[in-house]
Design a protein around this motif. Sequence first.
Motif, PDB file in Angstrom:
ATOM      1  N   GLY A 167       0.713  -1.147   0.205  1.00  0.00           N
ATOM      2  CA  GLY A 167      -0.025  -0.001   0.259  1.00  0.00           C
ATOM      3  C   GLY A 167       0.988   1.193  -0.082  1.00  0.00           C
TER       4      GLY A 167
ATOM      5  N   HIS B 118       1.096   5.147   7.061  1.00  0.00           N
ATOM      6  CA  HIS B 118       1.703   3.999   6.361  1.00  0.00           C
ATOM      7  C   HIS B 118       0.835   2.890   6.356  1.00  0.00           C
ATOM      8  N   PRO B 119       0.871   1.640   5.642  1.00  0.00           N
ATOM      9  CA  PRO B 119      -0.148   0.593   5.771  1.00  0.00           C
ATOM     10  C   PRO B 119       0.539  -0.056   7.274  1.00  0.00           C
TER      11      PRO B 119
ATOM     12  N   GLU C 116      -6.941   0.451   7.006  1.00  0.00           N
ATOM     13  CA  GLU C 116      -5.696  -0.438   7.052  1.00  0.00           C
ATOM     14  C   GLU C 116      -4.340   0.283   7.255  1.00  0.00           C
ATOM     15  N   SER C 117      -4.420   1.516   7.363  1.00  0.00           N
ATOM     16  CA  SER C 117      -3.310   2.273   7.678  1.00  0.00           C
ATOM     17  C   SER C 117      -3.075   2.979   9.005  1.00  0.00           C
TER      18      SER C 117
END
Length: 804
Positions: free
Chosen positions: A730, A750-751, A771-772
């Motif tokens: 990602g 960030h992921p 999801e980050s």
Amino acid sequence: MNQTWQAKWIWIDAPERTPNVYAEARTVFPVDAQVRSAALRISANQEYKVYVNGVEIGNGPSPSDVAWKYYDEYDVADRLTIGDNCLAIVAYNFGTTDIVTMQRQGPGGMIAQLDVRTDAGDLTVGTDESWRCRRSPRWVNNVSRMHNWGGYKEIYLADKEDGWELAGYDDSSWQNARVVADAMQADSAWPRLLPREIPFLRREAVRPNAIVRIEENYGSLFGAEQMIAYGDEDGDASVGRMVLDASVPGSLPGVVFDFSAVKVGYPELLVHAPEGGVLQLFYGESLELTLLDTFVLKRGENRLSPYGRRAFRYLKLSAQATPAPIALESFQMRFVRYPFERNGDFECSDPLLNRIWDIGRYTTEVNSQDHLEDCPYREQALWVVDAVVMAKVIYQTFGDTALVRKCLLQGARIQNEDGSIPGTGPERNDFLLPDFNAYWFLGVFDYWKYSADDAFVKEVWEPIRRLIGWFREQEDENGLFARADRGSWWCFVDWADYIDKRDRVTAVSCLHHKVLRKAAVLSAAFGDASFAAELTERADRLRDSIRSLLWIPEKRMFADCLTDDGLSDNVTFQTNFIAVWSGIMTDEEAEHFLTEGFLRGACPELKGAFFYHIVLEVLFERGYADAALDIIRAYWGEMVARGATTWWETFDPSSPRCTVPSPYQGNTPTYLSDYIPVSHCHGWGASPTYVLTERTLGIDVREIASGAFEFRPALGDLDWAKGTVPTAFGPIRASCVREADGSVSVALEHPERLQLRSPALEPLACERRGESVLVRGRWVDRADRADGMGVVERIENAGRGSIA
């Protein structure tokens, strides 16, 4: 469906090494029931265009060595009809060994197999002796070369078009094909057929952005502005028509279009010529234009495109001998390049650096074709160092691995018997550059650290072992790399004639040392502890020899080389930057070299865009962000000031401001060599793009496959920077703003799957966003520039666990 090869390699009945051959081959076959699937596999040496029932399906294949031939596969089910169908191929063979980079080699051949599944059963159609062939009448055979690094110009006779691609065409006058080899025949010119290892290239219709000049030249021309793309307007054709009248004897009306930056692909024109005439296309990366394509028009409608790929910024379209005016109904270019799926971005408080970052991104993109090319016009070749630099841009900017992987594999596939690897490819050749052997392995190591592609390492492990053995064979009694200047080799180091490159060249031994260190790491990671220990021992010995035999104490720098007559008294920035980069200098020695040598201008200035990637990496690693940014502004910024929209091969900022790369102006390593094409689009000059993202913004994904990335911004004199690095996990996004107290406020997203490593980030807040993870904090610059370099500190934040 059938995946075995039943087809055979075929060709026309022409002597081997017949130059400049366009061969047409066709077959007609019945389909009696509804088609459920149809897969076409095809290859040629060197190029093909394939048609099903008159419709062009594609062209290729990916360039390769003849021993490792690629094939393409197409789904053509929707192109087949019940009844007779025609599969037609026009293939091209260069046919001569007279080419500088030893590309385009091998005899002519084409192979195709169509496997069809219908309601009534399966059908296989493959090239064999039943196919009908001829040498195409549409291209003039005896034409001049583009240059000695490339192929032939094209003269195309449109009135020779006869509908040969259609099922109803009468081919009774054609000859039967000559079978030249079975598929996968071990003793043939093409013992292997490999499926395509990367996606098909992206194709985009583009039109020129501006008109440079209109030349009536005793004729007339109007409507040129109708060919221009205005604003954000896209489309597959021009919106109006351009009329050219060359009915006056000797007249040559024409127009020069500007596509704003170098484009790679195929011009496409729709021309209505009531009485015929001649249309010519001249190309150039600068306004020094060269005639490459001549179309002799037929009466009526002409759909025109060169068979060969073109690379240019400027295109001149000129007409002659038109008994009646001709109308250009549409004019565009099919711009081709590798289809990167993800895109990063970068922006900072300096607009010039933003422009430089973007030009490097574009230069890398336009040189990313079926392999990473050094330049898209002159050679189109897979030079090792160009690929290694562009790979670093790709990791930081596009987050892709497939293209780099393929390029490194192609280097291994043409490895020489003695273990060395040619400096260029993708075809086997005699270009042996000792330092490029080191860069190939360093590219392999970088790829593995970025991708964790263990299968790739296992595939190239034997070539790596053989390469390490080749390096051993070059060592003298002290372990130094000896005789780097032997006559059949090219010891490169950098485009700089002032470097002393005799015998035991320091830069090559330093690179050899770096290879041994990295190879030891790789060996240990794959469980070969004994080989890792051997490599480490060799590296230790080599480092001691370099330091004791090649160091000039009074200059506190390394000499360029050592010969039997003694140590050279020549010292250069290149040699000593490689010594720092390769871990030969101590921290104290490196600091002295940078402050008292480089920053004081103690050696000749660098003018090669390639070598600056090492300079910039060393400066950032040693804490000299301001100096690195100043170099980027001065060197690449001056190219921008002179109109560069892609990066040049070499450049001398001290040259007169009016000069650009040209055999006659300079700013090229081949000054006054008018037979060598100049490159205005060289991928090895794109290093500021990855450096600005990786070092200035501080998002370092070099080892992201481990599940972690490093964050260490170095804004230098910038007020702020922000950007995105795409990854397989990602995107990573960062924004850095310098505050009044000198600290830097950070917002880093960030992921969640990625571990964050940062030596001086003080997290103030952390929150999940899907999801980050979004981290807000402060980056406090260290007082000591080298403090914290290479240190990984764990950041704890309220038990959130996703930050380490």
